[in-house]
Structure formats: structure tokens, C-alpha cells
Design an enzyme around this catalytic site. Structure first.
Site, mmCIF file in Angstrom:
data_model
loop_
_atom_site.group_PDB
_atom_site.id
_atom_site.type_symbol
_atom_site.label_atom_id
_atom_site.label_comp_id
_atom_site.label_asym_id
_atom_site.label_seq_id
_atom_site.Cartn_x
_atom_site.Cartn_y
_atom_site.Cartn_z
ATOM 1 N N CYS A 119 0.767 -1.301 0.109
ATOM 2 C CA CYS A 119 -0.036 0.067 -0.083
ATOM 3 C C CYS A 119 0.694 1.249 -0.093
ATOM 4 O O CYS A 119 0.301 2.308 -0.542
ATOM 5 C CB CYS A 119 -0.909 0.056 1.124
ATOM 6 S SG CYS A 119 -0.652 -0.751 2.571
ATOM 7 N N ARG A 158 7.250 -10.968 4.874
ATOM 8 C CA ARG A 158 6.838 -10.778 6.411
ATOM 9 C C ARG A 158 7.323 -12.021 7.119
ATOM 10 O O ARG A 158 7.512 -13.070 6.762
ATOM 11 C CB ARG A 158 5.381 -10.818 6.774
ATOM 12 C CG ARG A 158 4.632 -9.873 6.086
ATOM 13 C CD ARG A 158 3.254 -9.930 6.098
ATOM 14 N NE ARG A 158 2.428 -9.008 5.100
ATOM 15 C CZ ARG A 158 1.122 -8.687 5.068
ATOM 16 N NH1 ARG A 158 0.408 -9.410 5.854
ATOM 17 N NH2 ARG A 158 0.592 -7.976 4.157
ATOM 18 N N ASP A 180 -2.929 -7.873 -5.174
ATOM 19 C CA ASP A 180 -3.227 -6.494 -4.367
ATOM 20 C C ASP A 180 -4.059 -5.447 -5.164
ATOM 21 O O ASP A 180 -3.464 -5.464 -6.493
ATOM 22 C CB ASP A 180 -1.991 -6.162 -3.764
ATOM 23 C CG ASP A 180 -2.365 -5.489 -2.333
ATOM 24 O OD1 ASP A 180 -3.459 -5.271 -2.055
ATOM 25 O OD2 ASP A 180 -1.224 -4.911 -1.867
ATOM 26 N N HIS A 213 -5.402 -1.136 -4.572
ATOM 27 C CA HIS A 213 -5.807 0.085 -3.562
ATOM 28 C C HIS A 213 -6.695 0.940 -4.336
ATOM 29 O O HIS A 213 -6.286 1.374 -5.533
ATOM 30 C CB HIS A 213 -4.546 0.514 -3.063
ATOM 31 C CG HIS A 213 -3.838 -0.449 -2.097
ATOM 32 N ND1 HIS A 213 -2.819 -0.991 -2.490
ATOM 33 C CD2 HIS A 213 -4.078 -0.579 -0.936
ATOM 34 C CE1 HIS A 213 -2.298 -1.859 -1.773
ATOM 35 N NE2 HIS A 213 -3.016 -1.664 -0.449
ATOM 36 N N HIS A 248 -8.186 -1.501 0.711
ATOM 37 C CA HIS A 248 -7.357 -2.464 0.346
ATOM 38 C C HIS A 248 -8.007 -3.916 -0.156
ATOM 39 O O HIS A 248 -9.133 -4.168 0.682
ATOM 40 C CB HIS A 248 -6.223 -3.008 1.505
ATOM 41 C CG HIS A 248 -5.743 -1.916 2.636
ATOM 42 N ND1 HIS A 248 -4.383 -1.494 2.244
ATOM 43 C CD2 HIS A 248 -6.245 -0.887 3.014
ATOM 44 C CE1 HIS A 248 -4.200 -0.784 2.998
ATOM 45 N NE2 HIS A 248 -5.340 -0.018 3.508
#
Length: 693
Positions: free
Chosen positions: A373, A402, A422, A424, A553
RNA sequence: GCCACCGUAGCUCAGUGGUAGAGCACACCCUUGGUAAGGGUGAGGUCACGGGUUCAAGUCCCGUCGGUGGCUCCA
């Protein structure tokens, strides 16, 4: 004089207070013998429960024949089996203190505090199980005894288990007006346990049981509190059902994506590469690419714009977004600029100082991105936006990293590097609801196309009395309403979960189960008021003043890794034609037909199919078996007869016979339909005559 | 990260103190077979890694790495 109303509406009147056992006996001796418990006015109770007033009552009995087992019956069986297991453990390990032993979805567990130095391993299971079997064989009654709160607490203090005392105190806090114990046998004589109940009438009703596994747990779920040993078991009304359950578990393991992934060569997680880092092998890469193309098509239709962003960015970006250092524990440590590193070495900087400087912002470094993001936000804010431009929808298959706890990693379902599908969305408050709906539509298209029907929809909302949330409460109100309304349009059940919202906004999650029943979140749609604020995003409204956009998101697959891991299990490796890494395999009957087989293969290849030719020296039967085990949708066997007629003999996956011969062109066309329409059945229709080609 | 268990050939596994094994897969040879395993030969192992105990360790002990199931966590 209680009047008891049974589920069929019939009523029975009794002269004085009675128990469900009395009612069962009144109906018939068979029922009295079989009954496990009862529901009285909706409450699950034991057969010894006193009924003094009129009540609705149904008796809980074990299932007959192949009927499914009543959930209440399973609950009672497993709750009671947990007691039996606890007794066995205390026999075997003196000083073991019981903590908490509830029934759970697939069985039950008991948390136990073992004395210093003691442990339970799988090797101890047979001994514990044989102790349990003895208790069950003895068919000891579960007998309830009650003490007043004061007497009960005194007894617990005398016995010295802080865990049971804690349980009692919690029960009292929750409004209990007394404390009860259940003995397996005679109170004050046989083994007993502080327990609210209810239980089976006797241990002998536990027909089939098994200790399944041992694991660690912690008291009150708090890792800083006492370490406990958790023993998992399961129980059924009879051995047959236990055996069936174990068989189903065995079957489920065959669907495990780690097993199938290896067998079909879909992916590899290599310890030399790193924990939780997935290597997509050629076959798996095809599945992933097909899914990306599929969703890419839908994104274009919905007005998304594709972007690309780097895997690494300055720490400052993530300081601004709040990801660093707030979530530092789940990030790979930052990378420091080589120049700065040399300088630090000269200064004899310690690791602790380095870490501090990075955290404080005295030193800049780079972070493997934990989220896409912030970068998409920088693209949004790279130009002046007008309300006329909104909504802006930026999409990327963005790979994030992560540092998940090592104990959490598992196959492709929980990894450390993964690619989100993903996007946005930057929009106005007014556009929010439509945009959420558009995101859900995407999820629906995906689930429908792939035949995913078993999933939960969870709408995460604010905790009403918490202040940990950012953003205007009025906006929250509106966003939550938008999420509810959007979820409603799905036409499936959904649950609202208060307190499950992210701190920055409400969300809608799609949750599925893996082969062994664990739940995993796939797609997600999240409203965000926080990041637009942090990055000071704005657009010019029709009133010629700046306004703050709202962000969404969303990742309909969630991540490619987790989604495909799940998908492997969903299809048990048998992907539909459009997704299958290899769609067709051509097998010449013998060397004599190899030239024709090759021409068939080449025609299919030119038509864009993923096809291979197996002209090896194995017998035809063997080559069929090999292709079938690879879960290839279609096997074409071609021999002299086919060469003559220009036909192919078709075998479809899952149908263990030759369907017959069709002209090659007819087969080609049917496969084209399956691939382009992302459906199945067109080839089979060639042979059922439903669609003449 | 914590607890328990596991780690032997590419894969699935046997071997519990005394000369490293099987099936499948792989390579080569024979077999040319019309619908779920034809036969033979061969290659392939620092028994995860590092230490220790022992005359002797795949086997026992300690540590590390990796996996599995839970716990906890999950932007």
C-alpha cells in the site's frame, strides 16, 4: 406436577419432580438404556437433571445405523471422554494438575500442568488409552455432587490446585451459585473433577475413543503464563464411527497440498533458499499464471490500472505508513546502505545501537516491503487528483515479505514471502459502498468459476467500547454499514464479528478450510481511514477545496501462495482443463503409430494446448496409469485405426475407461471451449451426444 | 518464539549399539503392447549438520538446522 412436552408434541404428566432418565424410562426401557442426555427447554442437561416445572424436553440418543451423530451426543461423549482421559493421566502421572478440558470441533482436549520433569509423548498414548479403556469397560456412572461456593472454594484450596481454584473463581464471577464435581463412580470415593457438566450417564457409553496428539499450550492463552501440556483426543458413540473418522483423516491427508504439490511438481520449499520462501516450479507457475490472467481480465473490465513497484523501499516510507517499527517483530530486519554500513563499522557500532538508530530514524535503511500500500499511495499522490478522477484503482501482483514466527510456517498456507493480488482503491465517501460491492463481485466470480462453495464470510467491525480505532466515528458508521450492505448482496450467510476490525477500518474476509480442517483467510476487502491521513492524501472536490479520499485494500485471492495451496486441496490436484499444467497427453498404441501421435500432438500444440507425447517403451497400460496419476485431464490413445480415420480415442480424468473415438478436430474444439470458457464438460458432451460438434 | 514428535537414496519407508536396505522414480537393454504398473541390468547414501559417550553410533547424549502437529501471533 410437571408436564413434559416431547419433540413430537405429545405430553406426559408426572406426579412429582422427575429427571430425563425417568421420562425416558416412562417411554420405554430401550430408550432409557440408550439415552445419553437431554435438552430441557433448550438447555443441554444430564439424565439426572431435576425437572420440577412444565418443560419441553428431547432426549439425546446415539445415532442408529448410518445416521449422522447428534452434535449434542458428540458433545456429551467428548466432554465425558475428556474426564476419562484426565483420570488416566492422573493415574499415570501423580501430581499432574488438571486445568481445562472442553469438547472441541473434532474431539476434545485437556490442558494439564505436569509436575517438574514429567512429560507426555506419543509413546505414552497406548498406556493412557488402555487405562481409559479399563475405566470405560467398568461402565462407572458419572455422578454429580454439589457444594456451596464457600465449601467448594475451601475444598479446592485444601486440594491445592490453583488452576481449579481459578476455574471456580471465574465461574463464580460469571454468576454460578454453587460448585459441582463429577465423579466417575462414587462421590468422595472415586476420581472426580470440578465441572459444570453435564455428562453421560456412565463411562460405558463412550464407544470409540482415541488420543490423537499432544501439544503445548499456555494458561489463559497467555504465553507469559504457565506452560501446559495439551492432550487432544476424540470420541464417538461406537468404534465404527471412530474408524470412519480416522479413515477420513487419512483420506484428507492425501489431499494435503504439500503431498500433492510434491507429487505433481507444483512447488518446492527449499531449506537452502529459506523457511517459508516458495519456489514455483514450472507446473505450479502455469497454474499461477492462468489465475493471474483470469483475474487480470476481470480487473480490466472493472477499470483497474496495473502498476509495478519494487520489493524494497526506504524505511522512511514505512515509518510514515506506521508499519515500521510498529510491526518490527514480523519484518525481516532492515538493509543498511553499504556506505553507511562502512561508517558504522568504523564507529564500532553495536547491533543494539544500529537497531536503535534505525528505529529512531537517525539512520535510514531499506526494508523488504511487508505491504504494497505505501507504494501505491505514492503513485496516487504523484499527481494532483480531482474528484473527477476518482475512484482510482491501482492493482499489482505485489510480493511482500513478513517474518512470520517459525512455528507458524506451513507449506504454502503460511509463508514468509508471498504475492498478493493486491489493489488499492482511492475513492470518496459516497463511492465507498459501490467500490466495496465491486470488490466482492470479484471474489464471487473467482469462487464461482472455481467451484468453491464452502467458505465463511466474516465482517470485522469495531468493538463498541474500544478507542483504539482511527478515523471519524461517523465515517466508521458509514463504512461498517457499507460492509454489511455489501456482504448482504453476496446472497450467502455471513457473520458480523465485533472487535475484529483492523484499527484503521472495517473489513470483509473470506475464510476457507484446508484438508485437515484448519481455517485460513483468503480474500479480504478492508476499508482504511488511517493511511490517507498518514500520507496526507487529498483530491480537489467540486467545491474546489481539498478532501481526504478513503482507501480500500483488497485482495480477492489473498495471496497466490495461500490461494493455490488451498486450491490444490480443493481440487485434490485435479485442476480443471484451463488450469491444468498439462492438459492433454498423447499415447501412441505402439511405435507403429508414433508418427500419427506426433502429428496429433503438434496440432494440439499449435492450437495453444499444453500437451505432451509419451512414446516411451512402457506398455500402454503403464503409460495410461502414469498419465492418470499426473491428474492430466485428457489422455488421447492413438493407434492404426485412429491414424486411418483421423480420430483420437479419449480418456477423461476420473472416468476409468475409453470413452471412444472422435475426430481430432471435434476434440480440439471441445477442449477450446473448456479452456476459453473456464468450464468443464464440453469434451464429455462429445460422447453423451448432448452437444453434437 | 514456546511444547511435543520427526529427519536414512529424487519420493514413500524398513533398519534401535556390530559390513547401509526395499518399493517407486531415474539410466540402459529386451519387449511393440488398443486402455490403470511386461522383464532384465545398473547407477544413486558424509544415515540433516556439528560435537560427545563407546572397542564400535544411522541407532545413545548435547547443540544447531529443517519439517509436522498444537500454542501464541497474523498489517
Amino acid at each position: 406436577m410437571p408436564i413434559i412436552t416431547l419433540p413430537d408434541g405429545s405430553q406426559r404428566e408426572f406426579k412429582s419432580a422427575i429427571t430425563p432418565a425417568d421420562v425416558a424410562a416412562d417411554i420405554g426401557p430401550g430408550l432409557a438404556k440408550a439415552a445419553l442426555g437431554a435438552r430441557v427447554n433448550g438447555e443441554l442437561v444430564g439424565l439426572d437433571h431435576k425437572i420440577e416445572a412444565d418443560a419441553d424436553m428431547s432426549l439425546i440418543t446415539p445415532p442408529r445405523g448410518d445416521d449422522p451423530c447428534d452434535p449434542d451426543a458428540l458433545w456429551l461423549l467428548r466432554h465425558s471422554a475428556a474426564h476419562v482421559m484426565a483420570e488416566a493421566v492422573q493415574q499415570s502421572i501423580p501430581g499432574a494438575m488438571l486445568v481445562y478440558g472442553p469438547p472441541v470441533e473434532e474431539g476434545f482436549y485437556y490442558d494439564i500442568a505436569l509436575p517438574e520433569g514429567a512429560s507426555i509423548s506419543t509413546d505414552d498414548f497406548p498406556d493412557l488409552e488402555s487405562r481409559m479403556a479399563k475405566i470405560i469397560e467398568a461402565d462407572r456412572p458419572f455422578t454429580r455432587s454439589e457444594l456451596s461456593i464457600d465449601d467448594g472454594l475451601e475444598r479446592l484450596k485444601r486440594e491445592g490446585s490453583k488452576y481449579k481454584l481459578d476455574n471456580a473463581e471465574r465461574a463464580i464471577e460469571a454468576g454460578a451459585d454453587g460448585l459441582s464435581w463429577y465423579a466417575t463412580g462414587e462421590p468422595n470415593q472415586d476420581w472426580d473433577d470440578l465441572c459444570k457438566g453435564p455428562h453421560l450417564p456412565s463411562t460405558g457409553k463412550i464407544g470409540g475413543f482415541k488420543i490423537m496428539s499432544v501439544a503445548a499450550s499456555s494458561w489463559h492463552g497467555d504465553v507469559d503464563s504457565d506452560r501446559l501440556t495439551r492432550l487432544y483426543g476424540t470420541a464417538f458413540p461406537d468404534r465404527k464411527r471412530l474408524a470412519k473418522h480416522l479413515e477420513q483423516l487419512e483420506e484428507a491427508r492425501k489431499r494435503d497440498h504439500r503431498v500433492i504439490g510434491r507429487k505433481l511438481g507444483l512447488f518446492k520449499i527449499d531449506e537452502m533458499v529459506g523457511q517459508g520462501l516458495v519456489l514455483w516450479t514450472p507446473a505450479g507457475a502455469i497454474v499461477r499464471q492462468e489465475l493471474q490472467d483470469f483475474i487480470g481480465h476481470e480487473l480490466k473490465r472493472q477499470g483497474y490500472e496495473q502498476v509495478f513497484t519494487p520489493h524494497i523501499a526506504k524505511l522512511d516510507l514505512f515509518r510514515t505508513s506506521g508499519h515500521f517499527p510498529y510491526y518490527q517483530d514480523s519484518q525481516y530486519p532492515p538493509v543498511v546502505d553499504p556506505e553507511a554500513m562502512r561508517q558504522l563499522v568504523n564507529e564500532n557500532c553495536t547491533c543494539g545501537e544500529l537497531s536503535n538508530r534505525l528505529r529512531e530514524g537517525d539512520l535510514d535503511g531499506y526494508l523488504l516491503k511487508p505491504m504494497n500500500c505505501p507504494m501505491h499511495i505514492r503513485i496516487f499522490s504523484s499527481e494532483q487528483r480531482s474528484y473527477r478522477d476518482l475512484p482510482v484503482r491501482l492493482a499489482e501482483f505485489g510480493t511482500v515479505y513478513r517474518y512470520e514466527q517459525s512455528g507458524e510456517l506451513g507449506g504454502m498456507l503460511r509463508v514468509r514471502g508471498f504475492t498478493q493480488d493486491d489493489a488499492h482503491l482511492f475513492c470518496t465517501e459516497e463511492q465507498l459502498q459501490d467500490e466495496i460491492a465491486g470488490c466482492l463481485e470479484l471474489v464471487q466470480i473467482i469462487f464461482k468459476t472455481l467451484g468453491i462453495e464452502a467458505f465463511d464470510v466474516r465482517v470485522g467491525l469495531r468493538d463498541p467500547d474500544a478507542s483504539k480505532y482511527v478515523g471519524d466515528p461517523a465515517h466508521w458508521e458509514r463504512a461498517e454499514e457499507a460492509c454489511r450492505a455489501a456482504a448482504e448482496t453476496l446472497g450467502v450467510d455471513w457473520v458480523a464479528e465485533e472487535g475484529e476490525a483492523a484499527f484503521y477500518g472495517p473489513k470483509i474476509d473470506f475464510v476457507v478450510r484446508d484438508a485437515i480442517g484448519r481455517k485460513w483467510q483468503l480474500g479480504t476487502v478492508q476499508v482504511d481511514y488511517n493511511l490517507p491521513e498518514r500520507f496526507d492524501l487529498n483530491y480537489v472536490g467540486s467545491d474546489n477545496t481539498p478532501h481526504r479520499p478513503v482507501m480500500i485494500h483488497r485482495a480477492p485471492f489473498g495471496s497466490m501462495e495461500r490461494f493455490i495451496g488451498f486450491l490444490i486441496e480443493h481440487f485434490a490436484g485435479a485442476f480443471p482443463t484451463w488450469l491444468a499444467p498439462e492438459q492433454i497427453r498423447v499415447l501412441p498404441v505402439s511405435e507403429k503409430s508414433e508418427a500419427y501421435a506426433r502429428s496429433v500432438h503438434d496440432d494440439l500444440l499449435s492450437a495453444g494446448r499444453r500437451v505432451s507425447l509419451d512414446a516411451g517403451s512402457d506398455r500402454l497400460q503403464a503409460r495410461i496409469r502414469i498419465a492418470a496419476e499426473q491428474k492430466i485431464p485428457y489422455i488421447l490413445v492413438v493407434g492404426p485405426r485412429d491414424a486411418e480415420a483421423g480420430s483420437v480415442s479419449v480418456r477423461a480424468r476420473g472416468i476409468e475407461r475409453d470413452l471412444g473415438a472422435v475426430p481430432l478436430q471435434a476434440f480440439l474444439e471441445a477442449v477450446r471451449v473448456e479452456v476459453e470458457e473456464r468450464t468443464s464438460g464440453a469434451v464429455e458432451a462429445l460422447f453423451t451426444g448432448e452437444t453434437a460438434v
